[in-house]
Design a protein around this motif. Structure first.
Motif, short mmCIF file in Angstrom:
data_model
loop_
_atom_site.label_atom_id
_atom_site.label_comp_id
_atom_site.label_asym_id
_atom_site.label_seq_id
_atom_site.Cartn_x
_atom_site.Cartn_y
_atom_site.Cartn_z
N ALA A 76 -1.07 107.41 52.94
CA ALA A 76 1.43 106.67 52.44
C ALA A 76 2.01 107.28 53.29
O ALA A 76 2.31 107.11 53.54
N LEU A 77 1.40 108.81 52.78
CA LEU A 77 3.28 109.57 53.75
C LEU A 77 3.24 109.73 55.02
O LEU A 77 3.65 110.04 56.07
N ALA A 78 1.33 110.09 55.96
CA ALA A 78 1.12 110.20 56.99
C ALA A 78 1.30 109.52 58.10
O ALA A 78 2.26 109.26 58.92
N ILE A 79 1.21 107.40 58.05
CA ILE A 79 0.86 106.56 58.73
C ILE A 79 2.74 106.48 59.15
O ILE A 79 3.09 106.58 59.94
N PRO A 80 3.31 106.39 58.33
CA PRO A 80 4.82 105.75 58.94
C PRO A 80 5.19 107.67 59.40
O PRO A 80 6.10 106.95 60.05
N THR A 81 4.87 108.00 58.60
CA THR A 81 5.98 109.53 59.45
C THR A 81 5.27 109.79 60.89
O THR A 81 6.30 110.27 61.85
N VAL A 82 3.86 109.26 61.48
CA VAL A 82 3.71 109.42 62.89
C VAL A 82 4.44 108.18 63.47
O VAL A 82 4.32 108.50 64.37
N LYS A 83 3.70 106.81 62.40
CA LYS A 83 5.48 106.05 63.64
C LYS A 83 6.17 106.33 63.70
O LYS A 83 7.04 106.07 64.96
#
Length: 314
Positions: A107-114
């Protein structure tokens, strides 16, 4: 229609932010990083709020379970001498507490990468961007406007509501370019061009600073970013071209030397400014190398002299 999940996330983010502001004793406007004034800063702010919401869920769950265990299994007279039975592992519970951290990381990684990939592109892709070259030097910021042919020191003017590409490099030590209300920081490095996109939603003055220790006067490496309407920005450029002095090569070289200077404005800068910066970095690097080698040779000569004397006395 706002779903229950969205309402919960908003409430948790608000609760976390409120707790942060209460602990610091500051309003949101007094914390620049929490007061976004452009699309880049807004994306980063949303990411911060999402992270706070997730961490709030974790904190609330941990404290709730902690309180439950304290109350349920507290020492009581009727439990005196109680020995709990042997317990074998529970696959269900082990699966749950293994999956929860995995879900949180995803949940943290997906928006951070985007967001990270989005920040590599112009914030407003339908608008013509402005390019500004930024050089950090001890202890000042030098801004060059290639399209206009002008230069400023320790302040920079930009058109509001227009994407600005800052091309960053350094003379001397590595530094960090940061305008908290407009976006995150990016490093400046000798002989290595970095880039970042920023954009101001509306006219205003935003404080920029060095976010990296670079020597005696690094705390004075602050600058104002003056966002103007496109009309006012064009007027300012034309005024600088007509009234500001030209910058000679000697003046530019002097500016790269360590020292503090006030805000300065020039109607031109040397055409070979990039080559001068590279040359300066190589000279400084060679000086540092020769100083190290000189110290090494002195140590060798001193050691050799002592050995020679020792041999004679023997």
């Amino acid at each position: 229609m706002v779903t229950l999940g969205k309402r919960l996330r908003r409430w948790l983010a608000f609760a976390g932010l409120t707790a942060l502001l209460v602990m610091t004793g500051c309003s949101r406007e007094q914390i620049p990083v929490l007061n976004p004034q452009g699309p880049v800063a807004q994306k980063q702010y949303d990411l911060i709020m999402w992270s706070i919401a997730l961490m709030t869920i974790v904190i609330v769950a941990v404290f709730a379970l902690f309180t439950y265990v304290l109350i349920k299994y507290r020492a009581k007279p009727e439990n005196e001498g109680y020995n709990p039975p042997d317990q074998h592992g529970s696959r269900l519970l082990e699966t749950i507490w293994t999956l929860i951290p995995v879900i949180i990381v995803i949940a943290l990684a997906i928006p951070t990468v985007k967001v990270t990939y989005d920040l590599e592109k112009p914030p407003s892709q339908h608008k013509e961007p402005v390019t500004i070259k930024v050089t950090s030097a001890n202890w000042k910021w030098i801004f060059r406007y290639p399209e206009e042919g002008i230069s400023t020191v320790n302040y920079v003017n930009i058109p509001a509501d227009v994407p600005v590409k800052f091309e960053l490099d350094a003379v001397g030590p590595m530094n960090s370019f940061w305008v908290p209300e407009l976006g995150g920081q990016e490093y400046t490095m000798p002989d290595m061009e970095m880039a970042m996109w920023l954009e101001a939603d509306k006219p205003g003055t935003y404080t920029g600073r060095s976010a990296s220790y670079s020597g005696e006067h690094f705390t004075h490496m602050t600058f104002n970013v003056n966002a103007q309407s496109e009309k006012d920005y064009e007027k300012w450029v034309n005024k600088v071209k007509k009234t500001a002095p030209k910058q000679s090569e000697a003046e530019f070289r002097k500016l790269l030397e360590p020292g503090r200077v006030p805000e300065m404005t020039f109607s031109s800068y040397p055409k070979n400014a990039d080559e001068i910066e590279v040359e300066k970095n190589r000279e400084d690097g060679l000086d540092r190398y020769e100083n190290r080698q000189g110290g090494h040779h002195e140590h060798q000569e001193h050691t050799g002299h002592m050995n020679h004397e020792g041999h004679q006395s023997h």
